[in-house]
Design a protein around this motif. Structure first.
Motif, PDB file in Angstrom:
ATOM      1  N   ASP A   9      36.122  23.940  24.618  1.00 58.56           N
ATOM      2  CA  ASP A   9      35.598  25.007  25.623  1.00 58.56           C
ATOM      3  C   ASP A   9      34.052  24.981  25.839  1.00 58.56           C
ATOM      4  O   ASP A   9      33.570  25.668  27.266  1.00 58.56           O
ATOM      5  CB  ASP A   9      35.442  26.337  23.405  1.00 58.56           C
ATOM      6  CG  ASP A   9      36.827  26.678  23.863  1.00 58.56           C
ATOM      7  OD1 ASP A   9      38.028  26.108  24.468  1.00 58.56           O
ATOM      8  OD2 ASP A   9      36.970  27.266  22.996  1.00 58.56           O
ATOM      9  N   ALA A  10      33.555  24.092  24.887  1.00 56.30           N
ATOM     10  CA  ALA A  10      31.992  24.278  25.762  1.00 56.30           C
ATOM     11  C   ALA A  10      31.531  23.760  27.385  1.00 56.30           C
ATOM     12  O   ALA A  10      30.727  24.060  27.539  1.00 56.30           O
ATOM     13  CB  ALA A  10      31.147  23.629  24.644  1.00 56.30           C
ATOM     14  N   PHE A  11      32.331  23.098  27.876  1.00 61.29           N
ATOM     15  CA  PHE A  11      32.373  22.656  28.718  1.00 61.29           C
ATOM     16  C   PHE A  11      32.399  24.109  29.632  1.00 61.29           C
ATOM     17  O   PHE A  11      31.608  23.909  31.243  1.00 61.29           O
ATOM     18  CB  PHE A  11      33.791  21.641  29.800  1.00 61.29           C
ATOM     19  CG  PHE A  11      33.609  20.408  29.079  1.00 61.29           C
ATOM     20  CD1 PHE A  11      32.617  19.195  29.221  1.00 61.29           C
ATOM     21  CD2 PHE A  11      34.643  19.767  28.296  1.00 61.29           C
ATOM     22  CE1 PHE A  11      32.596  18.113  28.915  1.00 61.29           C
ATOM     23  CE2 PHE A  11      34.050  18.601  27.290  1.00 61.29           C
ATOM     24  CZ  PHE A  11      33.452  17.330  27.082  1.00 61.29           C
ATOM     25  N   ASP A  12      33.538  24.769  29.569  1.00 61.71           N
ATOM     26  CA  ASP A  12      33.850  25.803  30.290  1.00 61.71           C
ATOM     27  C   ASP A  12      31.767  27.271  30.198  1.00 61.71           C
ATOM     28  O   ASP A  12      31.561  27.566  31.356  1.00 61.71           O
ATOM     29  CB  ASP A  12      34.447  27.150  29.898  1.00 61.71           C
ATOM     30  CG  ASP A  12      35.834  26.455  30.161  1.00 61.71           C
ATOM     31  OD1 ASP A  12      35.761  25.707  31.035  1.00 61.71           O
ATOM     32  OD2 ASP A  12      36.846  26.767  29.548  1.00 61.71           O
ATOM     33  N   LYS A  13      30.738  26.017  29.520  1.00 61.20           N
ATOM     34  CA  LYS A  13      29.734  27.062  29.931  1.00 61.20           C
ATOM     35  C   LYS A  13      28.892  26.219  29.988  1.00 61.20           C
ATOM     36  O   LYS A  13      27.727  27.101  30.433  1.00 61.20           O
ATOM     37  CB  LYS A  13      29.133  26.944  28.229  1.00 61.20           C
ATOM     38  CG  LYS A  13      29.916  28.492  27.195  1.00 61.20           C
ATOM     39  CD  LYS A  13      29.021  28.337  25.728  1.00 61.20           C
ATOM     40  CE  LYS A  13      30.173  27.303  24.627  1.00 61.20           C
ATOM     41  NZ  LYS A  13      28.944  27.146  23.802  1.00 61.20           N
ATOM     42  N   ILE A  14      29.192  25.247  30.903  1.00 62.26           N
ATOM     43  CA  ILE A  14      28.913  24.463  31.611  1.00 62.26           C
ATOM     44  C   ILE A  14      29.066  24.233  33.373  1.00 62.26           C
ATOM     45  O   ILE A  14      29.820  24.031  33.622  1.00 62.26           O
ATOM     46  CB  ILE A  14      28.100  22.785  31.578  1.00 62.26           C
ATOM     47  CG1 ILE A  14      27.505  22.349  29.871  1.00 62.26           C
ATOM     48  CG2 ILE A  14      27.183  21.970  32.120  1.00 62.26           C
ATOM     49  CD1 ILE A  14      27.739  21.848  29.597  1.00 62.26           C
ATOM     50  N   LYS A  15      27.948  24.932  34.032  1.00 60.22           N
ATOM     51  CA  LYS A  15      28.395  24.916  35.559  1.00 60.22           C
ATOM     52  C   LYS A  15      27.866  23.895  36.159  1.00 60.22           C
ATOM     53  O   LYS A  15      26.829  23.251  35.923  1.00 60.22           O
ATOM     54  CB  LYS A  15      27.619  26.517  36.395  1.00 60.22           C
ATOM     55  CG  LYS A  15      28.343  27.341  35.646  1.00 60.22           C
ATOM     56  CD  LYS A  15      27.941  28.999  36.305  1.00 60.22           C
ATOM     57  CE  LYS A  15      28.047  30.010  35.414  1.00 60.22           C
ATOM     58  NZ  LYS A  15      27.480  31.285  35.657  1.00 60.22           N
ATOM     59  N   ILE A  16      28.695  23.474  37.722  1.00 59.42           N
ATOM     60  CA  ILE A  16      28.081  23.008  38.568  1.00 59.42           C
ATOM     61  C   ILE A  16      27.143  23.297  39.097  1.00 59.42           C
ATOM     62  O   ILE A  16      27.911  23.822  39.902  1.00 59.42           O
ATOM     63  CB  ILE A  16      29.609  21.966  38.583  1.00 59.42           C
ATOM     64  CG1 ILE A  16      30.043  20.675  37.311  1.00 59.42           C
ATOM     65  CG2 ILE A  16      29.200  21.067  40.364  1.00 59.42           C
ATOM     66  CD1 ILE A  16      30.991  20.365  37.183  1.00 59.42           C
ATOM     67  N   ARG A  17      26.430  22.465  39.981  1.00 60.24           N
ATOM     68  CA  ARG A  17      25.727  22.977  40.906  1.00 60.24           C
ATOM     69  C   ARG A  17      26.075  21.910  42.181  1.00 60.24           C
ATOM     70  O   ARG A  17      25.187  20.812  42.250  1.00 60.24           O
ATOM     71  CB  ARG A  17      24.366  22.678  40.964  1.00 60.24           C
ATOM     72  CG  ARG A  17      23.539  23.514  39.582  1.00 60.24           C
ATOM     73  CD  ARG A  17      21.965  23.958  39.113  1.00 60.24           C
ATOM     74  NE  ARG A  17      21.730  24.536  40.583  1.00 60.24           N
ATOM     75  CZ  ARG A  17      20.615  24.032  41.403  1.00 60.24           C
ATOM     76  NH1 ARG A  17      20.256  22.575  40.782  1.00 60.24           N
ATOM     77  NH2 ARG A  17      20.152  24.365  42.563  1.00 60.24           N
ATOM     78  N   ALA A  18      26.950  22.464  42.768  1.00 56.18           N
ATOM     79  CA  ALA A  18      26.910  21.848  43.780  1.00 56.18           C
ATOM     80  C   ALA A  18      25.694  20.943  45.430  1.00 56.18           C
ATOM     81  O   ALA A  18      24.824  22.488  45.140  1.00 56.18           O
ATOM     82  CB  ALA A  18      28.588  21.794  45.326  1.00 56.18           C
ATOM     83  N   ARG A  19      26.295  20.198  45.768  1.00 53.94           N
ATOM     84  CA  ARG A  19      25.001  20.458  46.892  1.00 53.94           C
ATOM     85  C   ARG A  19      25.483  19.455  48.125  1.00 53.94           C
ATOM     86  O   ARG A  19      26.600  19.297  48.492  1.00 53.94           O
ATOM     87  CB  ARG A  19      24.164  19.345  46.559  1.00 53.94           C
ATOM     88  CG  ARG A  19      23.023  18.899  45.605  1.00 53.94           C
ATOM     89  CD  ARG A  19      21.728  20.379  45.725  1.00 53.94           C
ATOM     90  NE  ARG A  19      21.210  20.391  46.924  1.00 53.94           N
ATOM     91  CZ  ARG A  19      20.245  19.539  46.900  1.00 53.94           C
ATOM     92  NH1 ARG A  19      19.277  18.419  46.352  1.00 53.94           N
ATOM     93  NH2 ARG A  19      19.661  18.934  47.935  1.00 53.94           N
ATOM     94  N   ARG A  20      24.651  20.162  49.256  1.00 53.21           N
ATOM     95  CA  ARG A  20      25.640  19.985  50.643  1.00 53.21           C
ATOM     96  C   ARG A  20      24.841  19.258  51.490  1.00 53.21           C
ATOM     97  O   ARG A  20      24.464  18.854  50.814  1.00 53.21           O
ATOM     98  CB  ARG A  20      26.723  21.422  51.029  1.00 53.21           C
ATOM     99  CG  ARG A  20      26.063  22.474  50.604  1.00 53.21           C
ATOM    100  CD  ARG A  20      27.577  22.125  49.618  1.00 53.21           C
ATOM    101  NE  ARG A  20      28.467  23.478  49.324  1.00 53.21           N
ATOM    102  CZ  ARG A  20      28.729  23.561  48.463  1.00 53.21           C
ATOM    103  NH1 ARG A  20      29.875  22.720  48.063  1.00 53.21           N
ATOM    104  NH2 ARG A  20      29.790  24.919  47.634  1.00 53.21           N
TER     105      ARG A  20
END
Ligand SMILES: Cc1cc2nc3c(=O)[nH]c(=O)nc-3n(C[C@H](O)[C@H](O)[C@H](O)COP(=O)(O)O)c2cc1C
Length: 416
Positions: free
Chosen positions: A98-109
């Motif tokens: 569950d803890a993984f769902d509390k971390i978001k990923i910041r995409a770079r373009r």
């Protein structure tokens, strides 16, 4: 190209084309380089046909979870229960995920990510991938080829693995099958002579690192195992002779070692003095597995430990409710770059891997997923589990704009 694609799309979706033909066409359209595969999640890539809900070949798996129900079907209830179990109410097992769902990923373009390098150097050895196999005991309970099949799967794409003291295969054979040294995980027992003999044997076989697991000192309540075992009609003692000594001495790492004085496997009563004593005999690298706090991480530095594996034994040690991905940052901070920090517990997705690396981990290990693959399909199952996780990882690396692991950092994620 566009019209060829459209043609395949049309044919595959057509209700008048036999499913086998459609899947062959889909397979053809999937041919390409690994790079192209990783860039494309083309709907035609996976074979679309399946009989029933369970996958029947590794190639049908869309993600590593697809292997678990097949493993459950293949395994006797008691063996499946042993694999699936956490402790108490399995809440730490769940917390790890569950803890993984509390971390978001910041995409770079707008970064050229056509070529990426996922290799990592640890103790002077280059691993092709930061995804390694965690030590798992009694792998023979899940597939007759046991760790040998896992080692061969690791060899295919250059993954590292850690062999358990209570594995079903000797370190000599595992190293032979992998074609390169593996790390050796030590349950030291409470007889120092046995500890010495195990370390000597592992190092003589070529293990560059001895991994002391320190999270099994208090005993544990594996309720899910006990519950599943009730549904097993076989007589356990037909295969498992009773008594601790029989359990230990039937593991190949104890061959030719006198275990008559051993009363427990986990070295109950171990302290930091024990680590010091062990440090004194380990010629290669000494790794501690099961560290989850900054206090203990600092002690590791003081006692000359060469790397840490942040682990709660896959939710099988204590019902702490603390996910390893949440414990990782405090360990990383305490270590301050002085030694590598690995982590395991609940890793199932490429996005999980990048969240750990962005939090400062050097590499990650998987336990249950590779056993699901092994129990379901043997070596090809393990290979596919590794392939899927690696492919997902490469995809998300590109999305965060990282061409090598050193470009994954705290800016790649945000913690809520
Ligand atoms: C069936 C099973 C047996 C295990 N045996 C060992 C072991 O002998 N030594 C050890 O250090 N960890 C052992 N572990 C823990 C794993 O090394 C690892 O920490 C854990 O599986 C990671 O979590 P995951 O299963 O969610 O990937 C075992 C885990 C499982 C599921």
């Amino acid at each position: 190209m566009v019209s060829r694609r459209k043609f395949i799309e049309y044919i595959s979706a057509s209700p008048v084309i036999a499913p086998g033909v459609a899947s062959t066409l889909a397979g053809l359209s999937a041919l390409g380089t690994t790079e192209a595969l990783a860039q494309s999640y083309d709907v035609l890539r996976q074979a679309p046909t399946m009989n029933g809900d369970l996958i029947s070949t590794p190639a049908q798996a869309l993600n590593v979870f697809d292997f678990e129900p097949v493993a459950k079907k293949e395994l006797p209830p008691a063996h499946y229960g042993y694999l699936a179990s956490g402790v108490d109410a399995d809440k730490t097992l769940k917390a790890n995920r569950d803890a993984f769902d509390k971390i978001k990923i910041r995409a770079r373009r707008l970064i050229d990510v056509r070529k990426i390098d996922t290799s990592v150097k640890i103790f002077g050895e280059t691993w092709a991938s930061p995804i390694a196999l965690a030590p798992v005991s009694s792998v023979g309970a899940f597939h007759p080829e046991a760790e040998a099949a896992a080692a061969r799967a690791c060899k295919v794409k250059g993954h590292q693995m850690i062999l358990s003291t209570v594995g079903s295969t000797s370190i000599e054979e595992v190293i032979k099958e992998r074609g390169a040294p593996v790390w050796y995980m030590l349950y030291p027992t409470d007889d120092w002579a046995v500890t010495e003999a195990l370390v000597l044997r592992a190092e003589k076989a070529g293990a560059p690192a001895i991994v002391l697991t320190v999270d099994r000192q208090g005993g544990r309540n594996t309720e899910t195992l006990f519950r599943e075992r009730r549904g097993d009609t076989r007589t356990c003692t037909d295969c498992h002779a009773g008594g601790f000594k029989n359990e230990v001495s039937r593991k190949p790492m104890f061959d030719d070692i006198d275990v008559s004085k051993v009363t427990n496997l986990y070295g109950t009563g171990m302290t930091w003095d024990y680590v010091k004593r062990l440090r004194g005999i380990v010629k290669g690298k000494l790794v501690l597995k099961g560290i989850v706090t900054h206090e203990d991480a600092k002690q590791c530095l003081d006692y000359g430990v060469d790397a840490i594996i942040v682990s709660n034994h896959g939710g099988r040690a204590e019902e702490s409710l603390e996910a390893t991905i949440d414990a990782l940052p405090e360990v990383v901070k305490a270590v301050n770059g002085k030694i590598p920090v690995l982590v395991d517990g609940g890793f199932r997705r490429g996005t999980d891997v990048i969240k750990a690396l962005a939090s400062g981990a050097t590499a990650i290990c998987i336990g249950r997923p590779y056993v699901w693959g092994l129990a379901a399909f043997g070596q090809p199952g393990v290979e596919m589990v590794l392939t899927l996780m690696q492919r997902e990882f490469e995809t998300i690396m590109r999305q965060v704009g990282a061409t090598k692991l050193s470009e994954i950092n705290g800016n790649s994620i945000s913690r809520v």
